[in-house]
Motif scaffolding. Structure first.
Motif: not given
Length: 292
Positions: A208-231
């Motif tokens: 990630q490159k930020l310019l001087g004094s720059e403010i950015v929002d960084m997205p994160l898209l995730f999920f928890i796999d449903k196989d966790v229920l069988d562990d």
């Protein structure tokens, strides 16, 4: 009497040893002394090449120790590293005593299309599956002392069901006037849920490159796999912590960007501080180098 005594002396005297000639193999014959030296030089070169190949092989294994260890952690979710490998829908059956990380490693992996197939991105309602429950995912952040950034999660936590995708944001600000490139490391705790924590989109995939004094929002898209229920090992897990650490980037000898920080600090940000890793060959060579 005399003849008998002489006979006794003759029989008691030691018999001489019969020395047999020692047979040796045929000695190599050379036409000249130059030919003999040339053959010996060829043998020495062959020995030198074999020795060099062995040394280069072990040096390569030393350099590859840390990447291979990280690949192992990525495949098994060991030490809180989010897994990039999942089990196929139908695979071999393993005994109950075998740990889950070993089952995951030995099971046939699915492709990326299968892992993120629409059928796997459907929330499992507790009304349909009694094992289903909402997981509380807490977001954590930190920056290295060499990086003049402010890096914080936009939300403290979210609640997600298995199979439900969730969007979160982190906010980063460059507090300096210079353009700076940063790279992020991450880990998931507890370790046993890491194989089921999947990121669809993440700012940690690239620098990630930020310019001087720059403010950015960084997205994160995730999920928890449903196989966790069988562990069974995740039966009592309800709280998950996702931690990110931003470092100032530098280029290594191969020209690739990597965190500009000591190795122990990087390993701690990945959750490996309690594990002993193989030392790099460069570290070993630096110890033996004379100091000015």
């Amino acid at each position: 009497m005399t003849s008998k005594s002489n006979l006794d002396q003759t029989s008691s005297s030691p018999q001489p040893l019969i020395q047999r000639p020692i047979r040796v193999g045929p000695m190599p014959r050379y036409r000249s002394r130059e030919e003999m030296y040339a053959v010996r030089a060829q043998k020495n070169r062959s020995l030198l090449m074999y020795t060099g190949a062995v040394i280069i092989t072990f040096l390569g294994l030393t350099y590859a120790a840390v990447p291979l260890y990280r690949l192992f952690c990525s495949a098994t979710g060991f030490a809180g590293t989010p897994s990039t490998r999942t089990q196929a829908a139908s695979g071999p059956e393993f005994p109950e005593w075998m740990p889950e990380w070993l089952k995951t490693l030995l099971s046939p992996s699915t492709t990326a299309e299968d892992r993120f197939a629409p059928s796997r991105l459907i929330a499992v309602d507790p009304a349909d599956n009694p094992k289903s429950r909402r997981f509380k995912v807490t977001f954590s952040s930190s920056t290295s002392t060499a990086l003049p950034w402010t890096f914080r999660p936009a939300q403290h936590h979210v609640y997600v069901l298995p199979g439900e995708s969730s969007l979160a944001f982190y906010t980063a600000k460059n507090n300096s006037k210079d353009d700076i490139i940063g790279v992020a490391t991450y880990n998931v705790t507890p370790d046993r849920i890491a194989p089921y924590f999947s990121k669809i989109e993440c700012f940690c995939f690239d620098e990630q490159k930020l310019l001087g004094s720059e403010i950015v929002d960084m997205p994160l898209l995730f999920f928890i796999d449903k196989d966790v229920l069988d562990d069974p090992s995740c039966r009592n897990v309800e709280d998950v912590v996702l931690s990110y650490t931003f470092f100032k980037a530098r280029r290594n000898q191969q020209g690739q960007l990597e965190p500009d920080a000591p190795e122990d600090v990087i390993q701690k940000s990945l959750g490996f501080e309690s594990y002993e890793l193989a030392k790099k060959a460069s570290d070993e060579s630096s110890k033996g180098a004379p100091r000015d």
